[in-house]
Design an enzyme around this catalytic site. Structure first.
Site, PDB file in Angstrom:
ATOM      1  N   ARG A 236       0.868  -1.187   0.000  1.00  0.00           N
ATOM      2  CA  ARG A 236       0.000   0.000   0.000  1.00  0.00           C
ATOM      3  C   ARG A 236       0.899   1.229   0.000  1.00  0.00           C
ATOM      4  O   ARG A 236       1.917   1.272   0.695  1.00  0.00           O
ATOM      5  CB  ARG A 236      -0.912   0.031   1.236  1.00  0.00           C
ATOM      6  CG  ARG A 236      -2.115  -0.916   1.165  1.00  0.00           C
ATOM      7  CD  ARG A 236      -3.128  -0.534   0.072  1.00  0.00           C
ATOM      8  NE  ARG A 236      -4.251  -1.457   0.038  1.00  0.00           N
ATOM      9  CZ  ARG A 236      -4.342  -2.516  -0.757  1.00  0.00           C
ATOM     10  NH1 ARG A 236      -3.377  -2.802  -1.611  1.00  0.00           N
ATOM     11  NH2 ARG A 236      -5.426  -3.294  -0.728  1.00  0.00           N
ATOM     12  N   ASP A 260       4.256  -0.428  -6.983  1.00  0.00           N
ATOM     13  CA  ASP A 260       3.000  -0.737  -7.689  1.00  0.00           C
ATOM     14  C   ASP A 260       1.852   0.039  -7.051  1.00  0.00           C
ATOM     15  O   ASP A 260       0.721  -0.032  -7.519  1.00  0.00           O
ATOM     16  CB  ASP A 260       2.734  -2.251  -7.593  1.00  0.00           C
ATOM     17  CG  ASP A 260       1.503  -2.672  -8.388  1.00  0.00           C
ATOM     18  OD1 ASP A 260       1.444  -2.343  -9.589  1.00  0.00           O
ATOM     19  OD2 ASP A 260       0.602  -3.301  -7.801  1.00  0.00           O
ATOM     20  N   GLU A 265      -2.766   7.430  -5.002  1.00  0.00           N
ATOM     21  CA  GLU A 265      -3.011   6.779  -6.298  1.00  0.00           C
ATOM     22  C   GLU A 265      -4.458   6.878  -6.768  1.00  0.00           C
ATOM     23  O   GLU A 265      -4.733   6.712  -7.962  1.00  0.00           O
ATOM     24  CB  GLU A 265      -2.599   5.306  -6.249  1.00  0.00           C
ATOM     25  CG  GLU A 265      -3.494   4.436  -5.366  1.00  0.00           C
ATOM     26  CD  GLU A 265      -3.082   2.971  -5.377  1.00  0.00           C
ATOM     27  OE1 GLU A 265      -1.901   2.674  -5.203  1.00  0.00           O
ATOM     28  OE2 GLU A 265      -3.989   2.124  -5.563  1.00  0.00           O
ATOM     29  N   HIS A 297      -0.759  -0.261  -9.788  1.00  0.00           N
ATOM     30  CA  HIS A 297      -1.551  -1.207  -8.984  1.00  0.00           C
ATOM     31  C   HIS A 297      -2.025  -2.394  -9.830  1.00  0.00           C
ATOM     32  O   HIS A 297      -3.220  -2.690  -9.898  1.00  0.00           O
ATOM     33  CB  HIS A 297      -2.733  -0.507  -8.305  1.00  0.00           C
ATOM     34  CG  HIS A 297      -3.095  -1.145  -6.994  1.00  0.00           C
ATOM     35  ND1 HIS A 297      -3.329  -0.441  -5.853  1.00  0.00           N
ATOM     36  CD2 HIS A 297      -3.243  -2.458  -6.644  1.00  0.00           C
ATOM     37  CE1 HIS A 297      -3.629  -1.272  -4.862  1.00  0.00           C
ATOM     38  NE2 HIS A 297      -3.582  -2.510  -5.328  1.00  0.00           N
TER      39      HIS A 297
HETATM   40  P1  NAI Z   1      -1.517 -11.293   5.144  1.00  0.00           P
HETATM   41  O1  NAI Z   1      -2.504 -10.827   6.156  1.00  0.00           O
HETATM   42  O2  NAI Z   1      -1.485 -12.745   4.775  1.00  0.00           O
HETATM   43  O3  NAI Z   1      -0.033 -10.900   5.639  1.00  0.00           O
HETATM   44  C1  NAI Z   1       0.322  -9.675   6.173  1.00  0.00           C
HETATM   45  C2  NAI Z   1       1.485  -9.919   7.133  1.00  0.00           C
HETATM   46  O4  NAI Z   1       1.942  -8.657   7.590  1.00  0.00           O
HETATM   47  C3  NAI Z   1       1.078 -10.745   8.363  1.00  0.00           C
HETATM   48  O5  NAI Z   1       1.955 -11.847   8.525  1.00  0.00           O
HETATM   49  C4  NAI Z   1       1.178  -9.747   9.507  1.00  0.00           C
HETATM   50  O6  NAI Z   1       1.601 -10.372  10.722  1.00  0.00           O
HETATM   51  C5  NAI Z   1       2.256  -8.807   8.977  1.00  0.00           C
HETATM   52  N1  NAI Z   1       2.282  -7.521   9.651  1.00  0.00           N
HETATM   53  C6  NAI Z   1       1.257  -6.854  10.271  1.00  0.00           C
HETATM   54  N2  NAI Z   1       1.724  -5.708  10.810  1.00  0.00           N
HETATM   55  C7  NAI Z   1       3.041  -5.650  10.519  1.00  0.00           C
HETATM   56  C8  NAI Z   1       4.069  -4.705  10.816  1.00  0.00           C
HETATM   57  N3  NAI Z   1       3.827  -3.609  11.539  1.00  0.00           N
HETATM   58  N4  NAI Z   1       5.302  -4.940  10.337  1.00  0.00           N
HETATM   59  C9  NAI Z   1       5.581  -6.072   9.631  1.00  0.00           C
HETATM   60  N5  NAI Z   1       4.656  -7.001   9.342  1.00  0.00           N
HETATM   61  C10 NAI Z   1       3.408  -6.794   9.784  1.00  0.00           C
HETATM   62  O7  NAI Z   1      -1.725 -10.382   3.866  1.00  0.00           O
HETATM   63  P2  NAI Z   1      -1.250 -10.675   2.372  1.00  0.00           P
HETATM   64  O8  NAI Z   1      -2.319 -11.395   1.641  1.00  0.00           O
HETATM   65  O9  NAI Z   1       0.116 -11.241   2.385  1.00  0.00           O
HETATM   66  O10 NAI Z   1      -1.227  -9.171   1.775  1.00  0.00           O
HETATM   67  C11 NAI Z   1      -0.309  -8.213   2.259  1.00  0.00           C
HETATM   68  C12 NAI Z   1      -0.701  -6.846   1.689  1.00  0.00           C
HETATM   69  O11 NAI Z   1      -0.488  -6.832   0.291  1.00  0.00           O
HETATM   70  C13 NAI Z   1      -2.193  -6.469   1.849  1.00  0.00           C
HETATM   71  O12 NAI Z   1      -2.455  -5.904   3.122  1.00  0.00           O
HETATM   72  C14 NAI Z   1      -2.388  -5.459   0.749  1.00  0.00           C
HETATM   73  O13 NAI Z   1      -2.133  -4.166   1.281  1.00  0.00           O
HETATM   74  C15 NAI Z   1      -1.295  -5.803  -0.266  1.00  0.00           C
HETATM   75  N6  NAI Z   1      -1.845  -6.273  -1.546  1.00  0.00           N
HETATM   76  C16 NAI Z   1      -1.483  -5.609  -2.691  1.00  0.00           C
HETATM   77  C17 NAI Z   1      -1.971  -6.004  -3.924  1.00  0.00           C
HETATM   78  C18 NAI Z   1      -1.568  -5.326  -5.217  1.00  0.00           C
HETATM   79  O14 NAI Z   1      -2.191  -5.585  -6.258  1.00  0.00           O
HETATM   80  N7  NAI Z   1      -0.567  -4.480  -5.243  1.00  0.00           N
HETATM   81  C19 NAI Z   1      -2.925  -7.118  -4.024  1.00  0.00           C
HETATM   82  C20 NAI Z   1      -3.180  -7.797  -2.771  1.00  0.00           C
HETATM   83  C21 NAI Z   1      -2.671  -7.362  -1.582  1.00  0.00           C
END
Ligand code: NAI
Length: 332
Positions: A236, A260, A265, A297
């Site tokens: 993000r 990305d 954005e 994105h």
């Molecule tokens: P997820 O929930 O499986 O993993 C997120 C991880 O971040 C978790 O392991 C959590 O413990 C960790 N986390 C939480 N707070 C943290 C901190 N302060 N410092 C370090 N780690 C921390 O989520 P997933 O599916 O892996 O997605 C991650 C992010 O990717 C989403 O929140 C979304 O913002 C982004 N995303 C971007 C996309 C794109 O098209 N560019 C598409 C899908 C997701």
């Protein structure tokens, strides 16, 4: 059931219609190109469900109006929910569901594509060859093998990314405060954020945007990084302070930037602005660096991911209305 899909594109309609036609109880769907916000919320009048994406703004005012208009469910067709005031949704008793996982590989592979492109200057090489320029000056890269890659957030996407980086022979460091246990098969070392910033040649962000992660990468964090570090953000935009990043690029502290996502954005990405000009001076400045690669994105944008997004969103809506809210990926 009447669904109003905001921020809808032709590809959303294609995959949603395809998956909707495969279900016995069809959802009656209206596809709107407008973002959902305070100005457009009136368009949801008469619908049971609003289906939203990453740049729709579901603040307290919008949610209140949706509730007043009789909307019963907000169905996000994305994983992140930083654009929804969940506290307000809870108070209003307006449930919000999402697609927690569609293809972690899509995003992880895109992060990897940014790394490879930035490192080996693929976009510059492509442009040169179209001009019959076969010189190599300025295209020098480095071996990924044996480099240290820092991963912030080892969730679904972070872990898919770690596996890819391990395949290149990289040493992977992880900072994830929620990760308390590691397994024998884990192919990374857990470190503090300070250690990750200080030791990584490449840093990739895969954590959600929350109050505590906003501007996680600011001037102080950049100061702690190795000179010439590569920073990748497919998560993000607001995880990084873009003004601080620009300073870091100008000082050559940041050697490469691949993004990305961008903090502001919503006014830029997903639209064809080729007949106009960019009003956002910070974004325009970013575009001037030869060592910055920006995509709009699109990390999620694979056939597999779009199919899964449509399938899960339709299942979420059906489950919710046949009294199986526990199966509908509710976040509030
Ligand atoms: P997820 O929930 O499986 O993993 C997120 C991880 O971040 C978790 O392991 C959590 O413990 C960790 N986390 C939480 N707070 C943290 C901190 N302060 N410092 C370090 N780690 C921390 O989520 P997933 O599916 O892996 O997605 C991650 C992010 O990717 C989403 O929140 C979304 O913002 C982004 N995303 C971007 C996309 C794109 O098209 N560019 C598409 C899908 C997701």
């Amino acid at each position: 059931m009447k669904i109003c899909m905001f921020s809808s594109k032709a590809y959303d309609e294609k995959f949603f219609s395809l998956n909707n036609s495969n279900t016995s109880k069809k959802l009656e769907t209206s596809y709107l190109s407008s973002h959902l916000n305070e100005e457009t919320v009136y368009m949801a009048e008469g619908f049971d469900v609003v289906c939203c994406f990453v740049n729709d703004n579901l603040n307290a005012k919008v949610l209140t109006t949706l509730k007043e208009q009789g909307v019963q469910l907000v169905a996000l067709r994305c994983a992140g929910f930083n654009n929804v005031d969940l506290k307000a949704a809870k108070q209003l008793n307006l449930p919000v569901c999402r697609v927690p996982e569609y293809s972690p590989y899509a995003v992880a592979e895109h992060a990897c594509a940014l790394i490879l492109d930035l490192n080996r200057n693929i976009h510059r090489a492509h442009n040169r060859i179209r001009e019959n320029d076969y010189s190599l000056d300025g295209l020098l890269g480095f071996d990924l093998h044996s480099k240290t890659v820092g991963v912030v957030g080892a969730g679904k996407i972070g872990r898919a990314f770690i596996n890819i980086m391990n395949g290149f022979g990289c040493n992977v460091l992880v900072y994830d405060p929620m990760l308390t246990e590691t397994n024998a098969e884990d192919n990374f070392t857990q470190v503090t954020l300070e250690e990750l910033l200080a030791q990584s040649d490449i840093i990739s962000l895969h954590c959600p945007l929350t109050a505590s992660t906003q501007h996680l990468i600011d001037t102080q964090a950049i100061d702690k990084m190795k000179p010439n570090v590569m920073l990748i953000n497919t998560s993000r935009g607001a995880l990084v302070d873009t003004v601080a990043i620009i300073k870091g690029l100008k000082l050559k502290k940041i050697g490469y930037l691949g993004i990305d996502v961008y903090e502001e954005e919503s006014e830029i990405f997903f639209e064809d602005l080729s007949d106009t000009f960019i009003q956002d001076d910070v974004f325009a400045r970013l575009q001037t660096f030869p060592n910055v690669m920006i995509t709009g994105h699109q990390a999620f944008f694979t056939k597999e991911a779009l199919n899964k997004i449509a399938q899960t969103t339709i299942n979420n809506i059906h489950s919710y209305f046949i009294n199986k809210p526990q199966d509908s990926n509710l976040v509030s």
